[in-house]
Design an enzyme around this catalytic site. Structure first.
Site, PDB file in Angstrom:
ATOM      1  N   GLU A 170      40.860  34.648  26.762  1.00 10.62           N
ATOM      2  CA  GLU A 170      40.095  35.945  26.697  1.00 10.62           C
ATOM      3  C   GLU A 170      40.800  36.557  25.472  1.00 10.62           C
ATOM      4  OE1 GLU A 170      37.723  36.871  30.352  1.00 10.62           O
ATOM      5  OE2 GLU A 170      39.714  37.418  30.789  1.00 10.62           O
TER       6      GLU A 170
ATOM      7  N   CYS B 104      47.999  41.105  37.247  1.00 12.03           N
ATOM      8  CA  CYS B 104      48.351  39.821  37.379  1.00 12.03           C
ATOM      9  C   CYS B 104      49.468  39.667  36.386  1.00 12.03           C
ATOM     10  CB  CYS B 104      46.976  38.870  36.783  1.00 12.03           C
ATOM     11  SG  CYS B 104      46.366  39.571  35.254  1.00 12.03           S
TER      12      CYS B 104
ATOM     13  N   LYS C  67      28.815  40.434  37.967  1.00 16.54           N
ATOM     14  CA  LYS C  67      28.886  40.807  39.381  1.00 16.54           C
ATOM     15  C   LYS C  67      30.211  41.404  39.603  1.00 16.54           C
ATOM     16  CE  LYS C  67      30.831  39.148  42.568  1.00 16.54           C
ATOM     17  NZ  LYS C  67      31.226  40.511  43.305  1.00 16.54           N
ATOM     18  N   PRO C  68      30.330  42.803  39.775  1.00 18.06           N
ATOM     19  CA  PRO C  68      31.671  43.288  39.491  1.00 18.06           C
ATOM     20  C   PRO C  68      32.111  43.276  41.127  1.00 18.06           C
ATOM     21  CG  PRO C  68      29.984  44.948  39.730  1.00 18.06           C
ATOM     22  CD  PRO C  68      29.171  43.707  39.454  1.00 18.06           C
ATOM     23  N   ALA C  69      33.481  43.404  41.276  1.00 21.25           N
ATOM     24  CA  ALA C  69      33.847  43.641  42.679  1.00 21.25           C
ATOM     25  C   ALA C  69      33.220  44.803  43.439  1.00 21.25           C
ATOM     26  CB  ALA C  69      35.456  43.925  42.495  1.00 21.25           C
TER      27      ALA C  69
ATOM     28  N   GLU D 290      52.111  35.853  45.153  1.00 24.84           N
ATOM     29  CA  GLU D 290      51.854  36.910  44.354  1.00 24.84           C
ATOM     30  C   GLU D 290      51.880  38.536  45.312  1.00 24.84           C
ATOM     31  OE1 GLU D 290      47.913  36.912  42.318  1.00 24.84           O
ATOM     32  OE2 GLU D 290      48.995  38.041  40.657  1.00 24.84           O
TER      33      GLU D 290
ATOM     34  N   TRP E 104      38.699  44.264  40.600  1.00 22.88           N
ATOM     35  CA  TRP E 104      38.901  45.584  40.805  1.00 22.88           C
ATOM     36  C   TRP E 104      39.983  46.465  40.270  1.00 22.88           C
ATOM     37  CZ3 TRP E 104      43.420  45.697  43.256  1.00 22.88           C
ATOM     38  CH2 TRP E 104      43.880  44.555  43.781  1.00 22.88           C
ATOM     39  N   ASN E 105      40.792  45.340  39.792  1.00 23.95           N
ATOM     40  CA  ASN E 105      42.040  46.213  39.292  1.00 23.95           C
ATOM     41  C   ASN E 105      41.943  46.662  37.832  1.00 23.95           C
ATOM     42  OD1 ASN E 105      41.958  43.533  38.240  1.00 23.95           O
ATOM     43  ND2 ASN E 105      44.403  43.300  38.058  1.00 23.95           N
TER      44      ASN E 105
ATOM     45  N   GLY F 193      40.380  37.014  39.177  1.00 18.39           N
ATOM     46  CA  GLY F 193      40.728  37.326  40.482  1.00 18.39           C
ATOM     47  C   GLY F 193      41.519  36.286  41.095  1.00 18.39           C
ATOM     48  N   SER F 194      41.672  35.887  42.364  1.00 20.29           N
ATOM     49  CA  SER F 194      42.692  35.222  42.950  1.00 20.29           C
ATOM     50  C   SER F 194      42.359  33.710  42.713  1.00 20.29           C
ATOM     51  CB  SER F 194      42.345  35.550  44.600  1.00 20.29           C
ATOM     52  OG  SER F 194      41.050  34.920  44.943  1.00 20.29           O
TER      53      SER F 194
ATOM     54  N   GLU G  54      40.756  33.264  34.973  1.00 18.89           N
ATOM     55  CA  GLU G  54      41.916  34.334  34.880  1.00 18.89           C
ATOM     56  C   GLU G  54      42.338  34.634  36.117  1.00 18.89           C
ATOM     57  OE1 GLU G  54      44.756  36.465  34.810  1.00 18.89           O
ATOM     58  OE2 GLU G  54      43.160  37.999  34.182  1.00 18.89           O
ATOM     59  N   LEU G  55      43.342  34.060  36.641  1.00 20.58           N
ATOM     60  CA  LEU G  55      43.631  33.784  38.052  1.00 20.58           C
ATOM     61  C   LEU G  55      45.046  34.359  38.201  1.00 20.58           C
ATOM     62  CD1 LEU G  55      42.532  30.295  38.878  1.00 20.58           C
ATOM     63  CD2 LEU G  55      41.124  32.255  38.857  1.00 20.58           C
TER      64      LEU G  55
HETATM   65  P1  NAD Z   1      39.018  37.882  44.694  1.00 16.13           P
HETATM   66  O1  NAD Z   1      39.472  36.902  44.069  1.00 16.13           O
HETATM   67  O2  NAD Z   1      38.778  38.011  46.370  1.00 16.13           O
HETATM   68  O3  NAD Z   1      38.053  39.000  44.186  1.00 16.13           O
HETATM   69  C1  NAD Z   1      37.673  39.022  42.648  1.00 16.13           C
HETATM   70  C2  NAD Z   1      36.386  39.061  42.287  1.00 16.13           C
HETATM   71  O4  NAD Z   1      35.872  37.601  43.195  1.00 16.13           O
HETATM   72  C3  NAD Z   1      35.522  40.083  43.117  1.00 16.13           C
HETATM   73  O5  NAD Z   1      34.368  40.249  42.203  1.00 16.13           O
HETATM   74  C4  NAD Z   1      35.014  39.466  44.372  1.00 16.13           C
HETATM   75  O6  NAD Z   1      34.077  40.019  44.896  1.00 16.13           O
HETATM   76  C5  NAD Z   1      34.697  37.763  44.081  1.00 16.13           C
HETATM   77  N1  NAD Z   1      34.681  37.239  44.964  1.00 16.13           N
HETATM   78  C6  NAD Z   1      35.536  36.966  46.140  1.00 16.13           C
HETATM   79  N2  NAD Z   1      35.159  35.907  46.986  1.00 16.13           N
HETATM   80  C7  NAD Z   1      34.266  35.287  46.212  1.00 16.13           C
HETATM   81  C8  NAD Z   1      33.583  34.139  46.437  1.00 16.13           C
HETATM   82  N3  NAD Z   1      33.740  33.420  47.781  1.00 16.13           N
HETATM   83  N4  NAD Z   1      32.466  33.561  45.680  1.00 16.13           N
HETATM   84  C9  NAD Z   1      32.433  34.360  44.621  1.00 16.13           C
HETATM   85  N5  NAD Z   1      33.087  35.642  44.200  1.00 16.13           N
HETATM   86  C10 NAD Z   1      33.881  35.937  45.129  1.00 16.13           C
HETATM   87  O7  NAD Z   1      40.575  38.842  44.849  1.00 16.13           O
HETATM   88  P2  NAD Z   1      40.736  40.045  45.974  1.00 16.13           P
HETATM   89  O8  NAD Z   1      40.647  39.528  47.620  1.00 16.13           O
HETATM   90  O9  NAD Z   1      40.022  41.186  45.777  1.00 16.13           O
HETATM   91  O10 NAD Z   1      42.377  40.207  46.004  1.00 16.13           O
HETATM   92  C11 NAD Z   1      43.032  39.305  46.509  1.00 16.13           C
HETATM   93  C12 NAD Z   1      44.178  38.735  45.459  1.00 16.13           C
HETATM   94  O11 NAD Z   1      43.908  38.403  44.322  1.00 16.13           O
HETATM   95  C13 NAD Z   1      45.188  39.841  45.047  1.00 16.13           C
HETATM   96  O12 NAD Z   1      46.110  40.284  46.125  1.00 16.13           O
HETATM   97  C14 NAD Z   1      45.675  39.438  43.645  1.00 16.13           C
HETATM   98  O13 NAD Z   1      46.703  38.552  44.084  1.00 16.13           O
HETATM   99  C15 NAD Z   1      44.644  38.640  43.295  1.00 16.13           C
HETATM  100  N6  NAD Z   1      43.904  39.125  42.098  1.00 16.13           N
HETATM  101  C16 NAD Z   1      44.059  39.004  41.121  1.00 16.13           C
HETATM  102  C17 NAD Z   1      43.520  39.559  39.812  1.00 16.13           C
HETATM  103  C18 NAD Z   1      43.668  39.288  38.284  1.00 16.13           C
HETATM  104  O14 NAD Z   1      43.847  40.247  37.529  1.00 16.13           O
HETATM  105  N7  NAD Z   1      43.964  37.883  37.960  1.00 16.13           N
HETATM  106  C19 NAD Z   1      42.594  40.406  40.185  1.00 16.13           C
HETATM  107  C20 NAD Z   1      42.381  40.724  41.411  1.00 16.13           C
HETATM  108  C21 NAD Z   1      42.799  40.014  42.351  1.00 16.13           C
END
Ligand code: NAD
Length: 511
Positions: free
Chosen positions: A489, A315, A206-208, A412, A182-183, A259-260, A281-282
């Site tokens: 990427e 990130c 699959k977007p956030a 983080e 979502w960022n 994502g995370s 990309e974590l």
């Molecule tokens: P997240 O990893 O939960 O979400 C990112 C994506 O993963 C979203 O599309 C979400 O719907 C999906 N997702 C979540 N749980 C999933 C699962 N079990 N199976 C499949 N897909 C799943 O991140 P968050 O909870 O939204 O944010 C938490 C922390 O993650 C942030 O505080 C930050 O530290 C980190 N983050 C990093 C980035 C980055 O650019 N690397 C981006 C977002 C969040």
């Protein structure tokens, strides 16, 4: 500037500025009238309204601003079927034809820059100027990969066997899945989809759940640009329900996630069953190292950019600002002064520099890190503001005298909280910077070329900025070491995540 001139004002109150309530809603209403902010999913070229709807909220006010189709596992299976059906035709197009479609998609993004930026700000919260930048940044990946697809060369290897010709060909891997955060709700989709489509792979996104509107708007423009049915699809819904079919289905050959680190690990495990190509990309935990030979004003400018872009939800954000002891106090004073000048508010207000946290959980994490650091002796300096903001806002905050045992030094932050730590020597700061299990980005400020070369050689991060906080863009290989991810990427490397290498040996050519 003395600490008593500042105070912490974290108040769980509603936004005081009534004009800001409803702002995003009014903007979206006008986009909807122009058929731009649609809430349906795109599956196999058709817009699906769905039986159930998910809500989208304005993170600044908590108001519901839109409803979108909530897709189910059965919809994802249909999307995988459609993607698989579309693969042969898409990979069969000449790369220049695929490139032309990608360029036309990028042009449409730029033609609709303002509408897309309003969508991003409304659902993500970032200041409008940053949202505008993101659209251009995202379109740049489509343009970049349009050209990279045309240059996805193979190799001819000098033969080790008489009369043989040895060839290496690059071929598309098959259906790709992209799970995006979502960022950067537009740019992360463009960066993944641009590479996959240029390689010849259909993509399912699959977007956030927090930011579906930007993804669906991109899908609308992709369709208008001529991306065929099934080649680019977007499904919004429960992350686990929608990712399960993607992980289980062997026809999905590549998975790209941003994502995370926690979710990245789960997806890597899940993808192991069908041995997919995985790029991740974590999280990051960037060290920002300031040596005592630099111009402090430049270092402050760099630290402001590296810490507060996207309101800290990045990130690449500087998470540990190490300052050499000789300039430590002077840096803290200048940095505090710059932080307290930042204007907090609704992203759609043109004066805003720091918006809300997109997710309340991120705001809560920031507060927990501040409280823990304060309890362990860090000095807390926060901007004083006239307005009182809601719970999703974190006022820009400086934590000085941070020590390595504080949470913020290893976890983080993902918000506008800057941790400053003193250090004495180059060897010491390198060792401390490298203790992190994250290895995405690092920043080094020094006037010594020898030191810049030494530190950039020995620091364990995938991307290093020397005397700059701004180094991303389509030509660079974006990605991390250690638990910050796998693969790259952007750049000429990015397209490889969606291609298989095939070795062909032509034998017996001698009569
Ligand atoms: P997240 O990893 O939960 O979400 C990112 C994506 O993963 C979203 O599309 C979400 O719907 C999906 N997702 C979540 N749980 C999933 C699962 N079990 N199976 C499949 N897909 C799943 O991140 P968050 O909870 O939204 O944010 C938490 C922390 O993650 C942030 O505080 C930050 O530290 C980190 N983050 C990093 C980035 C980055 O650019 N690397 C981006 C977002 C969040």
């Amino acid at each position: 500037m003395p600490a008593k001139d500042f105070e912490m004002v974290f108040q769980a109150a509603r936004l005081k500025s009534p004009p800001l309530v409803g702002l995003a809603k009014r903007h979206l209403e006008s986009l909807r009238r122009r058929d731009f902010a649609a809430g349906a999913a795109l599956i196999d070229g058709r817009w699906i309204e769905g039986d159930q709807r998910d809500v989208v909220v304005d993170p600044a006010t908590g108001e519901v601003i839109a409803k979108v189709a909530c897709c189910r596992a059965v919809d994802m299976n249909l999307a995988i079927d459609a993607a698989e059906r579309s693969f042969a035709e898409w990979r069969g197009l000449l790369p220049e034809r695929r490139g032309a479609i990608l360029r036309s998609w990028a042009s449409l993004m730029l033609a609709h820059l303002e509408e897309l930026a309003v969508l991003v700000t409304s659902e993500q919260g970032k200041p409008l100027a940053e949202a505008r930048y993101e659209i251009g940044y995202g379109a740049g990946f489509l343009q970049w990969f349009a050209a990279e697809g045309e240059r996805a060369y193979g190799e001819t290897i000098p033969s080790h066997k008489p009369g043989n010709v040895l060839q290496v060909r690059m071929q598309p891997v098959g259906v790709a899945a992209a799970i995006t955060p979502w960022n950067f709700p537009v740019a992360m989709i463009a960066r993944k989809a641009g590479a996959a489509l240029a390689a010849g792979c259909p993509v399912i996104v699959k977007p956030a759940p927090e930011t579906p509107l930007s993804a669906l708007a991109l899908a609308r423009l992709a369709q208008e640009a001529g991306v065929p049915s099934g080649v680019f699809q977007v499904l919004v819904g429960n992350p686990i329900e929608l990712s399960t079919p993607l992980l289980r289905d062997a026809r999905v050959r590549a998975l790209s996630f941003t994502g995370s680190t926690e979710v990245g690990r789960l997806l890597l495990e899940g993808a192991a069953r069908t041995v997919k190509k995985v790029s991740l990309e974590l999280g990051g935990h960037a060290p920002f190292i300031i040596f005592d030979d630099v111009d402090l004003d430049k270092a402050v400018k760099g630290a402001m950019a590296a810490k507060f872009a996207t309101s800290g939800q990045d990130c690449l954000a500087a998470n540990r600002i190490y300052v050499q002891r000789g300039v430590y106090s002077a840096f803290v004073e200048k940095f505090a002064a710059a932080i307290t000048r930042l204007k907090v508010g609704h992203g759609l207000d043109s004066a805003t520099e720091i918006g809300p946290m997109t997710k309340l959980s991120v705001a809560d994490k920031c507060r927990a890190q501040i409280n823990e650091a304060a309890a362990k002796g860090a000095r807390v300096i926060s901007a004083k503001q006239d307005e009182v903001f809601g719970q999703s806002f974190i006022l820009p905050t400086l934590l000085s005298d941070v020590t390595d045992d504080m949470l913020i030094a290893s976890e983080e932050t993902f918000g506008p909280v800057a941790a400053v730590l003193p250090f004495d020597s180059e060897g010491e700061v390198l060792a401390r910077a490298n203790t992190s299990e994250m290895g995405l980005a690092a920043y080094v400020y020094t006037d010594s070329l020898r030191r810049a070369l030494r530190v950039s050689e020995n620091i364990e991060y995938g991307m290093v900025g020397i005397n700059t906080a701004s180094f991303t863009g389509p030509p660079i290989p974006f990605g991390g070491w250690k638990q910050s991810g796998l693969g790259r990427e952007g750049s000429r490397h990015g397209i490889q995540e969606y291609m298989e290498l095939k070795y062909v040996c032509f034998g017996d050519l001698v009569d």
